[in-house]
Scaffold this motif. Structure first.
Motif, PDB file in Angstrom:
ATOM      1  N   GLY A  38       0.708  -1.107   0.109  1.00 16.06           N
ATOM      2  CA  GLY A  38      -0.008  -0.058  -0.112  1.00 16.06           C
ATOM      3  C   GLY A  38       0.742   1.252   0.075  1.00 16.06           C
ATOM      4  O   GLY A  38       1.969   1.157   0.201  1.00 16.06           O
ATOM      5  N   TYR A  39       0.244   2.285  -0.261  1.00 17.30           N
ATOM      6  CA  TYR A  39       0.822   3.706  -0.276  1.00 17.30           C
ATOM      7  C   TYR A  39       1.462   3.901   1.036  1.00 17.30           C
ATOM      8  O   TYR A  39       2.742   4.467   1.239  1.00 17.30           O
ATOM      9  CB  TYR A  39       0.065   4.608  -0.957  1.00 17.30           C
ATOM     10  CG  TYR A  39       0.600   6.064  -0.908  1.00 17.30           C
ATOM     11  CD1 TYR A  39       1.512   6.383  -1.943  1.00 17.30           C
ATOM     12  CD2 TYR A  39       0.430   7.123  -0.236  1.00 17.30           C
ATOM     13  CE1 TYR A  39       2.237   7.650  -2.188  1.00 17.30           C
ATOM     14  CE2 TYR A  39       0.919   8.365  -0.175  1.00 17.30           C
ATOM     15  CZ  TYR A  39       1.866   8.480  -1.114  1.00 17.30           C
ATOM     16  OH  TYR A  39       2.526   9.647  -1.248  1.00 17.30           O
ATOM     17  N   LEU A 120      -4.265   1.269  -7.070  1.00 22.24           N
ATOM     18  CA  LEU A 120      -4.150   2.517  -6.045  1.00 22.24           C
ATOM     19  C   LEU A 120      -3.734   3.612  -6.887  1.00 22.24           C
ATOM     20  O   LEU A 120      -4.359   4.737  -6.261  1.00 22.24           O
ATOM     21  CB  LEU A 120      -3.005   2.144  -5.059  1.00 22.24           C
ATOM     22  CG  LEU A 120      -3.178   1.256  -4.081  1.00 22.24           C
ATOM     23  CD1 LEU A 120      -1.955   1.297  -3.142  1.00 22.24           C
ATOM     24  CD2 LEU A 120      -4.413   1.639  -3.147  1.00 22.24           C
ATOM     25  N   GLN A 126      -6.335   8.042  -6.974  1.00 21.39           N
ATOM     26  CA  GLN A 126      -6.646   7.518  -5.671  1.00 21.39           C
ATOM     27  C   GLN A 126      -5.934   7.568  -4.616  1.00 21.39           C
ATOM     28  O   GLN A 126      -6.661   7.309  -3.321  1.00 21.39           O
ATOM     29  CB  GLN A 126      -6.476   6.050  -6.218  1.00 21.39           C
ATOM     30  CG  GLN A 126      -7.661   5.308  -7.171  1.00 21.39           C
ATOM     31  CD  GLN A 126      -9.029   5.480  -6.838  1.00 21.39           C
ATOM     32  OE1 GLN A 126      -9.159   4.738  -5.977  1.00 21.39           O
ATOM     33  NE2 GLN A 126      -9.779   6.539  -7.165  1.00 21.39           N
TER      34      GLN A 126
END
Length: 206
Positions: A38-39, A120, A126
């Protein structure tokens, strides 16, 4: 509406082939790690390790992970443009704008399902990447206006751009809903989105 200029996030553009290949590895690593962690958990150090490059190579191109993710979004848009252009070349004039719309939507769905990191980042809307006023969907609408105006035998004017901007915003919202409902995209929602786009575009393009 004025066209939105392309976002620029590279601190330094690659000049030599080796440098360009290193940039590609960095962006590939960034995309893979976005899918894995994930970011929020993404870091420039992790990207450097995955890409097998010194951390200084990452900072040569990017000041932080936000710029790196934005560059990935720009690359996604370029690759999407190439895919749509090739599909339109193969289909020719058959089917008019309806076929063109299906190509635009289908290629987006395919990248959503298969392109690393795309779920994402896609084209930058996003996660909070890039400048606040970068307006990724405006950039997509600009690109589609350029691509499809000739295919539709229409002038790439402000009216056509506005049509594509509304279509892009609508498709963006509904496709993301479909992928929130099902990991591969809820087909019933996708079908509804396709019908809504056809009804709207028929009003302005027929």
């Amino acid at each position: 509406m004025k066209p939105v200029p392309p976002a620029t996030s590279l601190r330094r553009a690659p000049v030599q082939r080796r440098s360009a290949e290193r940039l590609t590895r960095i962006l590939d690593a960034c995309a893979d790690l976005l899918d894995e962690v994930g970011y929020d958990a993404l870091s420039t150090r992790a990207v450097a390790q995955r890409a097998s490059v010194p951390i200084g190579s990452v900072y040569r191109f990017f000041g932080n992970k936000r710029q790196m993710a934005d560059a990935l979004a720009q690359r996604n848009l370029e690759r999407y443009t190439v895919r749509v252009t090739e599909r339109l070349r193969q289909t020719g004039e058959d089917g008019g704008w309806r076929t063109a719309m299906d190509v635009v939507l289908d290629e987006y769905l395919e990248m959503k399902r298969t392109a690393p990191g795309f779920s994402l980042v896609d084209f930058g809307n996003q996660i909070p990447v890039g400048a606040r006023d970068a307006e990724p969907n405006h950039r997509v609408a600009d690109r589609l206006t350029e691509l499809l105006s000739g295919h539709l035998d229409r002038e790439p004017d402000e009216d056509l751009r506005r049509v594509f901007l509304v279509a892009v915003e609508t498709a963006d919202t509904l496709v993301h809903l479909a992928f929130r409902v099902e990991p591969e995209g809820d087909q019933r929602i996708i079908d509804e989105a396709r019908e809504m786009l056809r009804a709207y575009l028929a009003r302005v393009l027929d």
